[in-house]
Design an enzyme around this catalytic site. Structure first.
Site, mmCIF file in Angstrom:
data_model
loop_
_atom_site.group_PDB
_atom_site.id
_atom_site.type_symbol
_atom_site.label_atom_id
_atom_site.label_comp_id
_atom_site.label_asym_id
_atom_site.label_seq_id
_atom_site.Cartn_x
_atom_site.Cartn_y
_atom_site.Cartn_z
ATOM 1 N N ARG A 47 6.175 5.473 -4.846
ATOM 2 C CA ARG A 47 5.595 6.008 -3.617
ATOM 3 C C ARG A 47 5.880 5.132 -2.401
ATOM 4 N NH1 ARG A 47 2.849 10.285 -5.115
ATOM 5 N NH2 ARG A 47 1.895 10.348 -7.185
ATOM 6 N N SER B 57 -5.534 1.172 6.115
ATOM 7 C CA SER B 57 -4.441 1.493 5.206
ATOM 8 C C SER B 57 -3.343 0.453 5.340
ATOM 9 C CB SER B 57 -3.876 2.889 5.519
ATOM 10 O OG SER B 57 -2.619 3.080 4.905
ATOM 11 N N VAL B 58 -3.040 -0.222 4.225
ATOM 12 C CA VAL B 58 -1.956 -1.204 4.240
ATOM 13 C C VAL B 58 -0.634 -0.521 4.557
ATOM 14 C CG1 VAL B 58 -0.641 -2.828 2.822
ATOM 15 C CG2 VAL B 58 -3.127 -2.748 2.633
ATOM 16 N N ASP C 72 -0.219 10.813 4.959
ATOM 17 C CA ASP C 72 -0.498 11.433 6.255
ATOM 18 C C ASP C 72 -0.744 10.391 7.339
ATOM 19 O OD1 ASP C 72 -2.899 10.633 5.144
ATOM 20 O OD2 ASP C 72 -4.049 12.273 6.031
ATOM 21 N N LEU C 73 -1.254 9.207 6.967
ATOM 22 C CA LEU C 73 -1.483 8.155 7.954
ATOM 23 C C LEU C 73 -0.167 7.553 8.438
ATOM 24 C CD1 LEU C 73 -4.561 6.370 6.313
ATOM 25 C CD2 LEU C 73 -4.563 8.008 8.204
ATOM 26 N N ARG D 184 -2.984 12.329 -0.024
ATOM 27 C CA ARG D 184 -2.475 10.965 -0.146
ATOM 28 C C ARG D 184 -2.468 10.298 1.224
ATOM 29 N NH1 ARG D 184 -1.715 8.916 -5.410
ATOM 30 N NH2 ARG D 184 -1.403 10.719 -6.750
ATOM 31 N N PRO D 185 -2.465 8.974 1.272
ATOM 32 C CA PRO D 185 -2.429 8.284 2.560
ATOM 33 C C PRO D 185 -1.113 8.446 3.314
ATOM 34 C CG PRO D 185 -3.203 6.822 0.807
ATOM 35 C CD PRO D 185 -2.658 8.047 0.154
ATOM 36 N N ASP E 22 -6.668 -4.213 -6.703
ATOM 37 C CA ASP E 22 -5.652 -4.508 -7.711
ATOM 38 C C ASP E 22 -6.107 -5.543 -8.738
ATOM 39 O OD1 ASP E 22 -3.868 -2.674 -6.748
ATOM 40 O OD2 ASP E 22 -2.558 -4.112 -5.747
ATOM 41 N N CYS F 259 3.134 14.697 -4.881
ATOM 42 C CA CYS F 259 2.463 14.001 -3.780
ATOM 43 C C CYS F 259 2.173 14.983 -2.654
ATOM 44 C CB CYS F 259 3.329 12.858 -3.262
ATOM 45 S SG CYS F 259 2.569 11.902 -1.946
#
Length: 424
Positions: free
Chosen positions: A93, A164-165, A125-126, A122-123, A307, A117
């Protein structure tokens, strides 16, 4: 299908060299697309996700190779293709990070959406909304995210709705060649973002504030080459610290950075570990003792990292006492718990919270890995369980842990990789 066979009841002791951080290496490799001159990267781990990224870059026209010392060399001066294809992207991803440097430098780029996806779920979109705020036009067609810009990206003030990283990195990378100043508010603060900013600044970018929740990028006309060493992997470090903690052992993690692991080290001390840190080493000693249960709540950095949640779930399952683990970052991140229960662990799941009750020992079993961090917790469980444990789907581990069985064997684990023959 490759699997691990682990023989248990090992006390893990010794020294281990920590690899470079995959979560820094991936965005940095994609950011090298911006460079008009050669780039040399050291401390790049040998992982499947790194290999996939290099293949994507080669598909775009980047010349890449590893030298005899393991350094990765990249030359993006003659990129002639702007599509990251599905056959490569489907396994990773993080490939979405190819979009930002392509549209920033070449005014166009296409990245296949990974299989299954959905943008809304899912992020991703950011990432897309951030690039759109900078002036990119983006459409989703035939399974591809297609981005292009007329003229040049334009710097803007961008407030990221949810920390969001990935989105922070995409916007920061794209803004380096944008016209004017970009300010990212509610930015993620992870050390891997700081490392990516350091790399970009070495190439000539003007980025300040990385590591805080406000990052400022002053756009420049071009980026040149540089040499850069990838920051040590804090999650691999934490994983080996837990390995020693659950086995009553003593470990020295070398080539690491304790300042990026404050939340993890604090919890290990709460669990009863004796820990000493220097500039680039962490020593943990359990002195043969069983850990004490600790409550965990995952948070964005500098909070407790998601993580490390699976590894601490395992720790709590063999600890003295009961504990509560709350996962606030990702959904469906307790898939390791049913497998650990099959090994004799005790836990209940209620929504985003798990309640663990420590047992004195686990029993070996055949278990199945479901994702990267869950899979390593099963391997570590096998190291301390009675009997033999077989871990299936270990390709997840190869995505994020360099030479894992070699490193574990160096600490005293009894582990081997084998290929199971498929019978028709």
């Amino acid at each position: 299908m490759q699997k691990f066979r682990v023989y248990g009841q090992s006390r893990l002791n010794g020294e281990v060299n920590i690899s470079g951080a995959k979560n820094a290496a991936l965005p940095i490799l994609f950011a090298a697309i911006l460079a008009e001159e050669p780039v040399k990267l050291t401390n790049v781990p040998e992982l499947k996700d790194i290999d996939t990224t290099l293949k994507i870059l080669q598909q775009l026209g980047v010349v890449t190779y590893r030298d005899e010392q393991g350094a990765v060399h990249l030359d993006a001066s003659n990129i002639n293709h702007f599509v990251a294809p599905y056959e490569l992207v489907k396994t990773m991803r993080a490939s979405i990070w190819a979009l930002a440097p392509l549209v920033s430098r070449f005014k166009q780029g296409q990245v296949s959406l990974p299989g299954g996806c959905s943008i809304g779920a899912r992020p991703v979109d950011l990432h897309i909304s951030g690039l759109e705020r900078l002036g990119a036009k983006i459409v989703l067609e035939e399974g591809y995210v297609k981005a292009f810009v007329d003229g040049q990206l334009i710097g803007k003030r961008i407030v990221i709705e949810k920390v969001s990283v990935g989105a922070t990195l995409s916007i920061m990378i794209a803004a380096t060649l944008a016209k004017g100043i970009t300010v990212i508010e509610n930015a993620a603060r992870e050390p891997e973002i700081t490392d990516t900013a350091v790399f970009l600044n070495k190439m000539g970018a003007k980025i300040s504030g990385a590591g805080s929740d406000i990052i400022t990028i002053e756009g420049v006309e071009r980026l040149g080459g540089c040499e850069h060493s990838i920051v040590p992997d804090r999650i691999e470090t934490g994983t080996f610290l837990v390995a020693a903690a659950i086995s009553g052992g003593r470990i020295i993690c070398k080539n690491t950075k304790a300042s990026t692991l404050d939340a993890v080290i604090d919890k290990l001390r709460d669990a009863g570990a004796k820990i000493e840190v220097t500039e680039n080493t962490i020593t943990l000693d359990m002195q043969g003792n069983r850990p004490k249960a600790v409550n965990i709540r995952t948070e964005p950095y500098p909070g407790f990292p998601t993580d490390m949640q699976a590894q601490f779930t395992l720790l709590n399952m063999v600890a003295e006492g009961s504990s509560k683990i709350t996962e606030t970052i990702f959904e469906n991140r307790f898939m390791h718990i049913p497998e650990l229960i099959r090994m004799g662990g005790k836990a209940e799941i209620e929504g985003n919270t798990a309640f663990c009750h420590g047992v004195e020992y686990l029993s070996g079993a055949e278990v199945m890995a479901t994702d990267l961090r869950a899979s390593i917790s099963l391997v570590l469980a096998g190291c301390i369980a009675t009997g033999e444990t077989i871990v299936d789907r270990i390709y997840h581990i190869d995505r994020g842990y360099e030479h894992i069985e070699k490193k574990l064997r160096g600490l005293g684990a009894k582990i081997e990789r084998f290929t199971e023959k498929i019978v028709d």
